[in-house]
Each structure stands twice: as structure tokens, then as C-alpha cells.
Design a protein around this motif. Structure first.
Motif, PDB file in Angstrom:
ATOM      1  N   GLY A  58       1.051  -1.113   0.281  1.00 31.09           N
ATOM      2  CA  GLY A  58      -0.170  -0.152  -0.335  1.00 31.09           C
ATOM      3  C   GLY A  58       1.290   1.089   0.089  1.00 31.09           C
ATOM      4  N   LYS A  59       2.330   1.085   0.147  1.00 26.82           N
ATOM      5  CA  LYS A  59       3.254   2.189   0.318  1.00 26.82           C
ATOM      6  C   LYS A  59       3.706   2.591  -1.597  1.00 26.82           C
ATOM      7  N   THR A  60       3.803   3.863  -0.932  1.00 27.52           N
ATOM      8  CA  THR A  60       4.392   4.722  -2.519  1.00 27.52           C
ATOM      9  C   THR A  60       6.072   4.799  -2.551  1.00 27.52           C
ATOM     10  N   ILE A  61       6.271   4.094  -3.218  1.00 25.84           N
ATOM     11  CA  ILE A  61       7.792   3.953  -4.273  1.00 25.84           C
ATOM     12  C   ILE A  61       7.864   4.435  -5.488  1.00 25.84           C
ATOM     13  N   VAL A  62       8.883   5.848  -5.030  1.00 28.03           N
ATOM     14  CA  VAL A  62       9.689   6.798  -6.311  1.00 28.03           C
ATOM     15  C   VAL A  62      10.218   5.723  -7.241  1.00 28.03           C
ATOM     16  N   VAL A  63      10.566   5.769  -7.773  1.00 22.46           N
ATOM     17  CA  VAL A  63      11.415   4.862  -8.588  1.00 22.46           C
ATOM     18  C   VAL A  63      12.708   6.136  -9.735  1.00 22.46           C
ATOM     19  N   LYS A  64      13.462   6.099  -9.471  1.00 20.40           N
ATOM     20  CA  LYS A  64      13.836   6.652 -11.017  1.00 20.40           C
ATOM     21  C   LYS A  64      14.688   5.396 -11.672  1.00 20.40           C
ATOM     22  N   TYR A  65      14.565   5.388 -12.938  1.00 19.35           N
ATOM     23  CA  TYR A  65      15.592   4.971 -13.824  1.00 19.35           C
ATOM     24  C   TYR A  65      16.301   5.534 -15.227  1.00 19.35           C
ATOM     25  N   GLY A  66      17.718   5.374 -15.350  1.00 21.16           N
ATOM     26  CA  GLY A  66      18.044   6.355 -16.054  1.00 21.16           C
ATOM     27  C   GLY A  66      20.087   6.058 -16.020  1.00 21.16           C
ATOM     28  N   GLY A  67      20.665   6.780 -16.971  1.00 20.01           N
ATOM     29  CA  GLY A  67      22.274   6.014 -16.874  1.00 20.01           C
ATOM     30  C   GLY A  67      21.806   4.791 -17.676  1.00 20.01           C
ATOM     31  N   ALA A  68      23.371   4.140 -16.887  1.00 23.13           N
ATOM     32  CA  ALA A  68      23.696   3.228 -18.149  1.00 23.13           C
ATOM     33  C   ALA A  68      22.366   2.452 -17.953  1.00 23.13           C
ATOM     34  N   ALA A  69      22.067   1.914 -16.465  1.00 31.40           N
ATOM     35  CA  ALA A  69      20.738   0.755 -16.295  1.00 31.40           C
ATOM     36  C   ALA A  69      19.928   0.883 -18.097  1.00 31.40           C
ATOM     37  N   MET A  70      20.003   2.336 -18.387  1.00 31.96           N
ATOM     38  CA  MET A  70      18.837   1.971 -19.747  1.00 31.96           C
ATOM     39  C   MET A  70      19.415   1.459 -21.206  1.00 31.96           C
ATOM     40  N   GLY A 178       4.044  11.668  -1.092  1.00 38.37           N
ATOM     41  CA  GLY A 178       4.220  11.256   0.241  1.00 38.37           C
ATOM     42  C   GLY A 178       4.540   9.806   0.378  1.00 38.37           C
ATOM     43  N   ALA A 179       5.477   9.345  -0.357  1.00 37.50           N
ATOM     44  CA  ALA A 179       5.531   8.465  -0.341  1.00 37.50           C
ATOM     45  C   ALA A 179       6.371   7.627   0.288  1.00 37.50           C
ATOM     46  N   GLU A 180       6.713   6.287   0.762  1.00 43.68           N
ATOM     47  CA  GLU A 180       6.829   5.899   1.621  1.00 43.68           C
ATOM     48  C   GLU A 180       9.227   5.761   0.777  1.00 43.68           C
ATOM     49  N   LYS A 181       9.516   5.435  -0.048  1.00 43.88           N
ATOM     50  CA  LYS A 181      10.434   5.591  -0.354  1.00 43.88           C
ATOM     51  C   LYS A 181      10.997   6.198  -1.807  1.00 43.88           C
ATOM     52  N   LEU A 182      12.218   6.625  -1.738  1.00 40.96           N
ATOM     53  CA  LEU A 182      12.580   7.201  -3.321  1.00 40.96           C
ATOM     54  C   LEU A 182      14.202   6.100  -3.784  1.00 40.96           C
ATOM     55  N   ILE A 183      13.645   5.956  -4.615  1.00 43.49           N
ATOM     56  CA  ILE A 183      14.868   4.716  -5.382  1.00 43.49           C
ATOM     57  C   ILE A 183      15.242   5.865  -6.101  1.00 43.49           C
ATOM     58  N   LEU A 184      16.741   5.717  -6.522  1.00 52.39           N
ATOM     59  CA  LEU A 184      17.302   6.299  -7.865  1.00 52.39           C
ATOM     60  C   LEU A 184      18.369   5.101  -8.267  1.00 52.39           C
ATOM     61  N   GLY A 237       9.649  14.759   4.089  1.00 56.33           N
ATOM     62  CA  GLY A 237       8.650  13.274   4.535  1.00 56.33           C
ATOM     63  C   GLY A 237       8.992  11.685   4.389  1.00 56.33           C
ATOM     64  N   VAL A 238       9.844  12.319   2.977  1.00 56.17           N
ATOM     65  CA  VAL A 238       9.940   9.976   2.420  1.00 56.17           C
ATOM     66  C   VAL A 238      10.468   9.695   3.677  1.00 56.17           C
ATOM     67  N   ARG A 239      10.177   8.579   3.924  1.00 55.10           N
ATOM     68  CA  ARG A 239      11.348   7.590   4.782  1.00 55.10           C
ATOM     69  C   ARG A 239      12.086   7.198   4.461  1.00 55.10           C
ATOM     70  N   THR A 240      12.851   6.610   3.324  1.00 60.03           N
ATOM     71  CA  THR A 240      14.076   6.446   3.351  1.00 60.03           C
ATOM     72  C   THR A 240      14.166   6.975   2.045  1.00 60.03           C
ATOM     73  N   ALA A 241      15.469   6.595   1.154  1.00 60.20           N
ATOM     74  CA  ALA A 241      15.995   7.295  -0.090  1.00 60.20           C
ATOM     75  C   ALA A 241      16.832   6.210  -0.807  1.00 60.20           C
ATOM     76  N   SER A 242      16.734   5.787  -1.491  1.00 55.36           N
ATOM     77  CA  SER A 242      18.288   4.547  -1.985  1.00 55.36           C
ATOM     78  C   SER A 242      19.226   5.083  -3.247  1.00 55.36           C
ATOM     79  N   ILE A 243      19.964   5.369  -2.817  1.00 51.90           N
ATOM     80  CA  ILE A 243      20.776   5.055  -3.935  1.00 51.90           C
ATOM     81  C   ILE A 243      20.962   3.480  -5.118  1.00 51.90           C
ATOM     82  N   VAL A 244      21.090   3.384  -5.788  1.00 56.01           N
ATOM     83  CA  VAL A 244      21.074   1.991  -6.057  1.00 56.01           C
ATOM     84  C   VAL A 244      22.421   1.451  -7.075  1.00 56.01           C
ATOM     85  N   ASP A 245      23.150   0.549  -7.284  1.00 52.84           N
ATOM     86  CA  ASP A 245      22.970   0.065  -8.906  1.00 52.84           C
ATOM     87  C   ASP A 245      22.225  -0.511  -9.786  1.00 52.84           C
ATOM     88  N   GLY A 246      22.184   0.160 -10.744  1.00 55.43           N
ATOM     89  CA  GLY A 246      20.927  -0.313 -11.401  1.00 55.43           C
ATOM     90  C   GLY A 246      21.299  -0.838 -13.291  1.00 55.43           C
TER      91      GLY A 246
END
Ligand code: ADP
Ligand code: ARG
Length: 268
Positions: A58-70, A178-184, A237-246
Motif C-alpha cells: 500500500g506504500k508508494t515507492i518512487v523509482v528513478k531509472y536512467g543512466g547506464a541501466a537504461m 507522501g512516498a515511503e521510499k525514493l529509489i534512484l 517526509g519521505v522515509r528513506t531514499a536509496s541510491i542503488v546500482d541499476g
């Protein structure tokens, strides 16, 4: 609280057990024993994800996708697969996509010089001041169980178009939703304590910690605007923000559904 880690390796090599082998039946939830068969290993991993599915349903997770992973089609497929899986188990993913490599490709073909300022493409830098984000249109899409895919271009009241940095859009959108997570998703392992050493990944850090790393110069270049987006979204207010290896297949599932994660998780 999530259950204790299963101590499984990050990279799994599934080997067929050599016959003859004996089958031992045991409780799949017990983590005191190493998995005995590839099937056992799979259900152990599946079972590790349960507390996270319960926590993030039920929680919103915003994911940004770009760079080499694309660039790679198989990685594109793996990101889409992960988003659908997350949506099927009840999370509400929203995808923001950047256009870095595509833009560079076209600029090169048209002989236009690529120019960056403080880690941001110049067309992005001119529009860094985001006054207003209105996510109203997204609510009905997300509530219907669909996954919105958002391009980071915008227009003002006069119709003037802007190319906004996709990390910035994702961060501001995460805050507005009001997302729970941001993931870049990016093309490094995460925040490194030594940017020349890929094994120096900082797995978890707070806002104070990243600010210190920026001041000391440990974080530089394109990573500065990235952590700034994370900090801005956390402050709103976003709970956690992650920078992740795409570049790692299924890194989204690793980050969200395992204890270990797949990059750097920043908390407020
Ligand atoms: P993207 O294209 O995915 O938006 P960028 O290339 O703009 O990402 O930003 C990531 C880059 O930031 C890395 O490739 C790396 O060169 C640089 N960087 C600077 N400091 C660090 C650090 N401490 N940890 C990781 N990356 C860093
Ligand atoms: N899956 C858990 C969560 O999303 C833990 C993630 C840990 N990630 C990390 N990079 N240390 O909350």
C-alpha cells in the motif's frame, strides 16, 4: 521488525545437486541450517521478503531509472519486471525516467556540445528551482493499480518547455505523493567512501552523514545533486531514499525485499 538476515550470498549461483543425494524435509522458515537444494534456497529468499511485503504494502515507492541501466535491453526488462512484481504484491510503484544516454547520443549526432555544470546538464541546471509539483493526475492511476511512467520534462503556464533533471523530479514527486521510499537507480554501487574503490560502499547513512561527506569532498560530481535530491525528499517526509546500482539485475527487488539491500539507503 524484519527478521534477521539469512546470510545468503548476494550473488547466487544455483547448482544442481549431484545425484545420488538424499532429500531432507525441514521447516522452510528455519534459518539455522544452510539451504539444502536450489528449490530450498529459492523459498528461503521468498520467505525473507515477507516482512518487507507486509511493511511496504500500500506504500508508494518512487523509482528513478536512467543512466547506464537504461542502455541494456535485458536490464530494462529486469526493471520493468521488478516494478510489475512489486505492484502485484501490493506496493505502489511510480517510475520516473531520465534520458541521459539518449540525449548525449542525439547531441553527438547533431554535433552539439554536451555541457554539464556542478554535475547537472546545463538545460537541467537552469530549471533547478522547482516551485510547484501537482501530483493530482497520478492518484487515480496509482489507485487503479497501474504504474505511472513519467518523463522529466515539464512546461510552465506560458507553454515554455523545460528539461528537468530526472532525479529532481523523482525526489519532488516522492515528497508530493507522501512516498515511503525514493529509489534512484544509477551506474555506481551507491555512495562510496572512496569513489575510486567500488568495494567501499556505504550501506546506510543519515542526512548528517551525507552532508559531512559532501563537505569533506568524499562525495563529488554527479553524486552531489543526487544526494541533494535525497536529502530534500527526506526533509519533506519521505522515509528513506536509496541510491542503488541499476547495472545489477533485479537490484530493485534486492533493495526493497531483502535485509541486505543493493546500494546506499539514506534515512532522515
Ligand atoms: P546518473 O547518470 O545515474 O544520474 P551521475 O553520473 O550523474 O549519475 O552521478 C554518479 C557519479 O557520481 C558516479 O559515476 C561517480 O563518478 C560520481 N561520484 C562522486 N563521488 C562519489 C561517491 N562518493 N560515491 C559514488 N559516486 C560518486
Ligand atoms: N529492504 C529493506 C528496506 O527497504 C532494507 C534495505 C537496506 N538497504 C541498504 N542499502 N542498506 O527497508
Amino acid at each position: 521488525n524484519p527478521s534477521p538476515p539469512l546470510n545468503l550470498p548476494n550473488k547466487l549461483t544455483l547448482r544442481r545437486p549431484k545425484p545420488p543425494f538424499s532429500l531432507s524435509i525441514r521447516n522452510s522458515l528455519s534459518d539455522s541450517q544452510a539451504p539444502t537444494t536450489p528449490g530450498q534456497l529459492r523459498v528461503d529468499i521468498l520467505s525473507e521478503s515477507l516482512p518487507f511485503i507486509q511493511k511496504f504494502r500500500g506504500k508508494t515507492i518512487v523509482v528513478k531509472y536512467g543512466g547506464a541501466a537504461m542502455k541494456s535491453e535485458s536490464l530494462q526488462a529486469s526493471v520493468v519486471n521488478d516494478l510489475v512484481l512489486l505492484s502485484c504484491v501490493g506496493l505502489r510503484p511510480v517510475l520516473v525516467h531520465g534520458g541521459g544516454p539518449e540525449i548525449n547520443h542525439w547531441l553527438k549526432r547533431l554535433n552539439i556540445e554536451v555541457s554539464f555544470h556542478d554535475g547537472l546538464r546545463v538545460t537541467d541546471a537552469a530549471t533547478m528551482e522547482i516551485a510547484r509539483v501537482d501530483p493530482t493526475v497520478l492518484w487515480s492511476i496509482v489507485n487503479d493499480g497501474h504504474i505511472p511512467v513519467i518523463a522529466s520534462v515539464a512546461a510552465d503556464e506560458t507553454g515554455q518547455q523545460y528539461n528537468i533533471n530526472a532525479d529532481t523530479v523523482a525526489g519532488e514527486l516522492a515528497a508530493a505523493l507522501g512516498a515511503e521510499k525514493l529509489i534512484l537507480l544509477t551506474d555506481v554501487a551507491g555512495i562510496l567512501s572512496d569513489r575510486n574503490d567500488a568495494s567501499s560502499l556505504v550501506k546506510e547513512i543519515d542526512i548528517k552523514g551525507v552532508k559531512k561527506m559532501v563537505e569533506e569532498g568524499t562525495i563529488g560530481g554527479g553524486m552531489i545533486p543526487k544526494v541533494n535530491c535525497c536529502v530534500r525528499s527526506l526533509a519533506q517526509g519521505v522515509r528513506t531514499a536509496s541510491i542503488v546500482d541499476g547495472r545489477v539485475p533485479h537490484s530493485l527487488l534486492l533493495e526493497i525485499l531483502t535485509d541486505e539491500g543493493a546500494g546506499t539507503m539514506i534515512s532522515g
